[in-house]
Design a protein around this motif. Structure first.
Motif, PDB file in Angstrom:
ATOM      1  N   VAL A 130      17.718   3.886  -8.056  1.00  0.00           N
ATOM      2  CA  VAL A 130      18.532   4.468  -7.183  1.00  0.00           C
ATOM      3  C   VAL A 130      18.853   5.945  -7.617  1.00  0.00           C
ATOM      4  O   VAL A 130      19.187   6.675  -6.773  1.00  0.00           O
ATOM      5  CB  VAL A 130      20.005   3.738  -6.970  1.00  0.00           C
ATOM      6  N   LYS A 131      19.035   5.999  -8.694  1.00  0.00           N
ATOM      7  CA  LYS A 131      19.176   7.332  -9.556  1.00  0.00           C
ATOM      8  C   LYS A 131      17.987   8.159  -9.435  1.00  0.00           C
ATOM      9  O   LYS A 131      18.040   9.504  -9.673  1.00  0.00           O
ATOM     10  CB  LYS A 131      19.556   7.229 -10.954  1.00  0.00           C
ATOM     11  N   GLY A 136      12.744   8.749  -4.183  1.00  0.00           N
ATOM     12  CA  GLY A 136      13.309   8.609  -2.670  1.00  0.00           C
ATOM     13  C   GLY A 136      14.550   7.875  -2.951  1.00  0.00           C
ATOM     14  O   GLY A 136      15.213   7.490  -1.734  1.00  0.00           O
ATOM     15  N   SER A 137      15.176   7.573  -4.117  1.00  0.00           N
ATOM     16  CA  SER A 137      16.306   6.717  -4.373  1.00  0.00           C
ATOM     17  C   SER A 137      16.259   5.769  -3.393  1.00  0.00           C
ATOM     18  O   SER A 137      15.323   4.982  -3.538  1.00  0.00           O
ATOM     19  CB  SER A 137      17.462   7.739  -4.034  1.00  0.00           C
ATOM     20  N   THR A 138      17.474   5.425  -2.602  1.00  0.00           N
ATOM     21  CA  THR A 138      17.522   4.166  -1.849  1.00  0.00           C
ATOM     22  C   THR A 138      16.545   4.290  -0.625  1.00  0.00           C
ATOM     23  O   THR A 138      16.291   3.198  -0.098  1.00  0.00           O
ATOM     24  CB  THR A 138      18.778   4.106  -1.225  1.00  0.00           C
ATOM     25  N   ASP A 139      16.105   5.557  -0.357  1.00  0.00           N
ATOM     26  CA  ASP A 139      15.243   5.627   0.957  1.00  0.00           C
ATOM     27  C   ASP A 139      13.978   5.038   0.532  1.00  0.00           C
ATOM     28  O   ASP A 139      12.962   4.646   1.411  1.00  0.00           O
ATOM     29  CB  ASP A 139      15.193   6.931   1.490  1.00  0.00           C
ATOM     30  N   GLY A 140      13.540   5.140  -0.641  1.00  0.00           N
ATOM     31  CA  GLY A 140      12.208   4.475  -1.246  1.00  0.00           C
ATOM     32  C   GLY A 140      11.127   5.488  -0.580  1.00  0.00           C
ATOM     33  O   GLY A 140      11.406   6.713  -0.320  1.00  0.00           O
ATOM     34  N   PHE A 141       9.998   5.013  -0.686  1.00  0.00           N
ATOM     35  CA  PHE A 141       8.984   5.882  -0.258  1.00  0.00           C
ATOM     36  C   PHE A 141       7.784   5.219   0.351  1.00  0.00           C
ATOM     37  O   PHE A 141       7.560   3.861   0.320  1.00  0.00           O
ATOM     38  CB  PHE A 141       8.159   6.911  -1.351  1.00  0.00           C
ATOM     39  N   ASN A 142       6.933   5.875   1.399  1.00  0.00           N
ATOM     40  CA  ASN A 142       5.876   5.258   2.000  1.00  0.00           C
ATOM     41  C   ASN A 142       4.678   4.906   1.260  1.00  0.00           C
ATOM     42  O   ASN A 142       4.257   5.970   0.320  1.00  0.00           O
ATOM     43  CB  ASN A 142       5.502   5.779   3.377  1.00  0.00           C
ATOM     44  N   TRP A 228       3.229  -7.291  -0.599  1.00  0.00           N
ATOM     45  CA  TRP A 228       4.301  -7.000   0.487  1.00  0.00           C
ATOM     46  C   TRP A 228       4.511  -5.518   0.537  1.00  0.00           C
ATOM     47  O   TRP A 228       4.481  -5.049   1.857  1.00  0.00           O
ATOM     48  CB  TRP A 228       5.709  -7.620  -0.218  1.00  0.00           C
ATOM     49  N   SER A 232       3.751  -3.962   4.247  1.00  0.00           N
ATOM     50  CA  SER A 232       4.943  -3.001   5.093  1.00  0.00           C
ATOM     51  C   SER A 232       4.605  -1.563   4.802  1.00  0.00           C
ATOM     52  O   SER A 232       5.347  -1.030   5.897  1.00  0.00           O
ATOM     53  CB  SER A 232       6.240  -3.515   4.595  1.00  0.00           C
ATOM     54  N   HIS A 234       5.844   0.224   2.923  1.00  0.00           N
ATOM     55  CA  HIS A 234       6.912   1.273   2.468  1.00  0.00           C
ATOM     56  C   HIS A 234       7.997   0.250   1.195  1.00  0.00           C
ATOM     57  O   HIS A 234       7.821  -0.805   1.334  1.00  0.00           O
ATOM     58  CB  HIS A 234       7.984   1.223   3.459  1.00  0.00           C
TER      59      HIS A 234
ATOM     60  N   VAL B  90      10.811  -3.164   9.308  1.00  0.00           N
ATOM     61  CA  VAL B  90       9.346  -3.212   9.692  1.00  0.00           C
ATOM     62  C   VAL B  90       9.136  -4.526  10.529  1.00  0.00           C
ATOM     63  O   VAL B  90       8.448  -4.296  11.554  1.00  0.00           O
ATOM     64  CB  VAL B  90       8.612  -3.146   8.298  1.00  0.00           C
ATOM     65  N   GLY B 112      16.081   5.412   5.308  1.00  0.00           N
ATOM     66  CA  GLY B 112      14.965   4.270   4.624  1.00  0.00           C
ATOM     67  C   GLY B 112      14.356   3.524   5.677  1.00  0.00           C
ATOM     68  O   GLY B 112      13.185   3.800   5.949  1.00  0.00           O
ATOM     69  N   LYS B 115      11.887   6.190   7.788  1.00  0.00           N
ATOM     70  CA  LYS B 115      10.768   6.119   7.032  1.00  0.00           C
ATOM     71  C   LYS B 115       9.803   4.904   7.010  1.00  0.00           C
ATOM     72  O   LYS B 115       8.573   5.278   7.311  1.00  0.00           O
ATOM     73  CB  LYS B 115      11.208   6.660   5.453  1.00  0.00           C
ATOM     74  N   ASN B 183      26.073   7.856  -4.770  1.00  0.00           N
ATOM     75  CA  ASN B 183      24.934   7.947  -5.689  1.00  0.00           C
ATOM     76  C   ASN B 183      23.887   7.247  -4.952  1.00  0.00           C
ATOM     77  O   ASN B 183      23.356   5.979  -5.464  1.00  0.00           O
ATOM     78  CB  ASN B 183      25.071   7.158  -7.040  1.00  0.00           C
ATOM     79  N   ALA B 185      20.321   8.146  -1.756  1.00  0.00           N
ATOM     80  CA  ALA B 185      19.352   9.327  -1.376  1.00  0.00           C
ATOM     81  C   ALA B 185      20.150  10.049  -0.454  1.00  0.00           C
ATOM     82  O   ALA B 185      20.210  11.405  -0.736  1.00  0.00           O
ATOM     83  CB  ALA B 185      18.359   8.335  -0.417  1.00  0.00           C
ATOM     84  N   GLN B 188      22.670  12.333  -2.595  1.00  0.00           N
ATOM     85  CA  GLN B 188      21.954  13.066  -3.494  1.00  0.00           C
ATOM     86  C   GLN B 188      21.249  14.087  -2.801  1.00  0.00           C
ATOM     87  O   GLN B 188      21.460  15.457  -3.263  1.00  0.00           O
ATOM     88  CB  GLN B 188      20.752  12.345  -4.131  1.00  0.00           C
TER      89      GLN B 188
END
Lengths: 313, 422
Positions: A130-131, A136-142, A228, A232, A234, B90, B112, B115, B183, B185, B188
């Motif tokens: 998350v930090k 991407g913190s909580t958004d994550g990434f693709n 997984w 997905s 992501h 998804v 999230g 994305k 804290n 996305a 931040q």
């Protein structure tokens, strides 16, 4: 009734699962995707189930699910390595390394201490991710599309390939778990649960057995997380959040400990129930899910697999 | 029978056939994923669902003012299929597209989730309108060559850029600035954009303290003390929902608002719920020209009244964003004049259309991402205790959004090149 100790005929059920996976290939694409994610997550639930055989409840199996997913994600999205021949071994290896290190500590603990420590470690990873603003913190990434041993399927064929990959790896994972349960180290898990002192007295170290089961579960979960992530496309830190780990524990309870294919099938049933509950009651789907969980726990305390086991005897 | 009568007869027959056909047409089904459970359901999911219910019912009845006074969308009735965004995004997106076969997906609040489903929209060639989600990455890095994916809500960039501009333009002492953001996305990104904007505006600010409490922590005593003792003259927060309300309730009695200029980028959503607790003078935003900041128009008045009549309270900004998404879809669909998703998507690109919150232009992200202006103002209760805003400054879309070919982060870092503010 004792839970199953005899896994000599369990490969028949793996064969049944293989048949179902093949049938699944021809189902509508949304259903096939549901089977695909359920299989990948089911592998993690299988890891939880193995530990339960030793009387240990891991409330942090999401840790390895997430490590597998992020290993695949980081390699594919940040390092440009997009072939499954490298991605999945990397996911398993990353989970194994972390599992071996943490196993040294965790194999000393039992019962609630084991559950709480596994939970704590998984939440530490959550906090770190998350930090991490660069991930991407909580958004994550693709994750970009992957290739299969050098072959890049075109967009239309991608779902077929990722389904086939998931099916093959999950079946291999089940067979691997089965081989483990049929080995001495696997068979003695029940002894760890039943009477650890007697086991030591007979000259076996329960700590080593727990260490091994923790590492085996880590590898299975890392593979599940990797699959997984590929499915997905992501990843985000939710993978190691305690609710995700809780779901794996729940599926392992729901399934029962009688077969290596039970967690995979139970995960599918849970996902099926969830998606229809969402459709029927978008505002109260958790209520339906909760009632079903409660009903299984009350009516089938040994899990859904006890129905199959009962039919066999 | 003359040729004329034959022609007239044929023409009228065609008209009747056409009318019958219009009524017999299958309704358009929309998949609407919004938060129906969890912490985001109260502040975001429910107003969005309520707005969708109002807009769809009134569209089907043909009750909207011009230019939306035709029934339904392109003559077809509209049906909604609500899905809880809190479930696996998804999986549920695939279920909507492939199992339910919806004509379009209109929703999503979490960045999230946006994305995660963005590449799927293109893969499944599913017409999709993202309603909210703050991250500017959707068309900057996730889907760089979009066809079927649109976002009618402006990005979170405008909140931070607008907040910084408002503080500077109202003459707040910017020597010492502090922030308190969740804290994760959203918090931040908001803080990074805000501090970047301060540098771009050359305020020469020192960052007195930056607080990043856990999201949904609920207790901010320690952070508020840190803000109070930091000596900051201006404080930025992107808190939303229950966290925002907790922050207001805990910070106001300690005099934080009296000591510093506090800008709350999502403050509008708390105004209906805490009209007596928000201190007068607190700087409020609505993440766009929504709600109290909406320019006067027949459409805005109609939307406020229709929503309040149906749900008993005025719409908060997430409701306006949902209305804007649905009206964008209607505009594009009717401009295309066809039910072919590719044609609708083509018509949606670079579209300019009217909404309750003024004109929306799909100007960036290759014509797939909306730009809108933003406004900030200070909180003020009128004589009857009704919440409102004063000292409002509205910034035009070109003033707070990057141009089409620049990413938000690069644009802020370069000092807002090409920005035109009046």
């Amino acid at each position: 009734m004792m839970p199953t100790l005899d896994f000599r005929r369990d490969h028949l059920f793996v064969a049944v699962l293989a048949l179902l996976v093949i049938v699944g290939f021809f189902l509508p694409s949304w259903m096939r995707f549901l089977i695909q994610t359920a299989m990948a997550s089911g592998l993690v639930a299988l890891g939880v189930m193995l530990q339960m055989r030793a009387g240990l409840v891991s409330f942090g199996q999401g840790l390895f699910f997430c490590i597998g997913g992020y290993a695949v994600g980081l390699l594919a999205a940040k390092a440009g390595i997009t072939d499954v021949a490298l991605l999945l071994p990397a996911a398993a290896l990353a989970a194994l390394v972390i599992g071996l290190v943490l196993g040294l500590l965790l194999s000393r603990y039992r019962e609630i201490f084991y559950a709480m420590l596994t939970l704590a470690v998984s939440m530490i990873l959550y906090g770190l991710l998350v930090k991490a603003a660069s991930l991407g913190s909580t958004d994550g990434f693709n994750i970009p599309a992957v290739s299969y041993f050098g072959f890049v399927p075109d967009q239309a064929a991608r779902p077929d390939w990722s389904y086939a990959l998931t099916g093959v790896v999950v079946l291999a994972g089940c067979l691997g778990a089965l081989a483990y349960l049929r080995s001495g180290a696997g068979a003695m898990l029940d002894a760890v649960r039943e009477n650890e002192i007697r086991l030591s007295y007979l000259g076996t170290s329960p700590r080593v057995l727990v260490f091994v089961v923790y590492a085996v579960a880590a590898v299975l979960s890392g593979l599940g997380g990797g699959l997984w992530a590929i499915s997905s496309g992501h990843v985000d830190p939710e993978m190691t959040y305690w609710t995700t780990s809780g779901q794996f524990v729940f599926v392992a309870l729901l399934a029962g400990r009688g077969s290596v294919v039970a967690p995979v099938m139970a995960y599918f049933l849970l996902e099926l129930l969830r998606t229809y509950a969402l459709d029927i009651a978008p505002n109260a789907w958790q209520l339906i899910l909760g009632s079903a969980m409660l009903a299984v726990i009350v009516l089938l305390p040994r899990g859904l697999w006890s129905l199959v086991a009962r039919a066999r005897t | 029978m003359t040729l004329k009568t034959v022609l007239a007869g044929t023409a009228s027959l065609c008209l009747i056939a056409g009318a019958v056909q219009a009524q017999d047409q299958e309704p358009i089904t929309l998949g609407i994923p919004v938060f129906l459970s969890g912490a985001a359901s109260g502040p975001f999911g429910l107003p969005q669902r309520n707005a969708a219910e109002v807009i769809i019912a009134e569209l089907n009845a043909g009750n909207l003012p011009a230019p939306y006074d035709t029934k339904g969308i392109n003559g077809r009735m509209v049906e909604a299929n609500y899905v809880d965004e809190a479930a696996d995004a998804v999986q549920e997106y695939r279920n909507m597209a492939e199992r339910e076969g919806v004509d379009a997906v209109v929703g999503y609040t979490s960045s999230g989730n946006c994305k995660a489903v963005a590449p799927l929209a293109e893969e499944l060639q599913q017409l999709t309108v993202l309603v909210d989600c703050g991250t500017p990455q959707i068309f900057e890095s996730v889907v760089t060559d979009p066809t079927y994916l649109f976002r009618t809500g402006p990005t979170g960039t405008i909140d931070s850029v607008g907040a910084a501009r408002y503080l500077v333009d109202t003459g707040v002492d910017m020597s010492e600035v502090a922030g308190i953001n969740q804290n994760y996305a959203w918090g931040q990104d908001a803080w990074a954009d805000f501090t970047g904007s301060l540098i771009a505006l050359d305020t020469g600010s020192d960052i007195a303290t930056e607080q990043f409490p856990q999201v949904f922590a609920g207790q901010y005593g320690a952070e508020i003390s840190a803000l109070l003792t930091s000596g900051a003259k201006a404080i930025h927060t992107s808190f939303w929902g229950g966290d925002l309300e907790a922050f207001i309730l805990q910070a106001a009695p300690r005099g934080l608002f009296a000591r510093s200029a506090v800008v709350m980028t999502t403050g509008e959503a708390a105004m209906q719920r805490l009209p007596n607790e928000i201190p007068e003078g607190a700087i409020i935003g609505a993440r766009g020209p929504y709600s109290y900041f909406a320019p006067e128009s027949e459409l805005a008045t109609w939307f406020r009244d229709a929503y309040e009549k149906a749900h008993g309270q005025p719409p908060s900004y997430p409701a306006w964003k949902m209305a804007q998404a649905l009206l964008g879809l209607k505009s594009a669909w009717e401009k295309a004049g066809s039910d072919d998703p590719a044609a609708i998507a083509k018509a949606f690109e670079n579209l300019e259309y009217e909404t309750p919150a003024g004109t929306v232009r799909m100007a960036i992200g290759n014509g797939h991402q909306a730009v809108q202006g933003i406004a900030y103002g200070t909180y003020k209760q009128d004589a009857d205790g009704n919440p409102g805003v004063e000292n409002v400054i509205a910034y035009a879309a070109e003033c707070v959004n990057p141009p089409n070919d620049t990413t938000a982060a690069a644009w802020i870092e370069a000092g807002f090149p090409g920005a035109s503010c009046n």
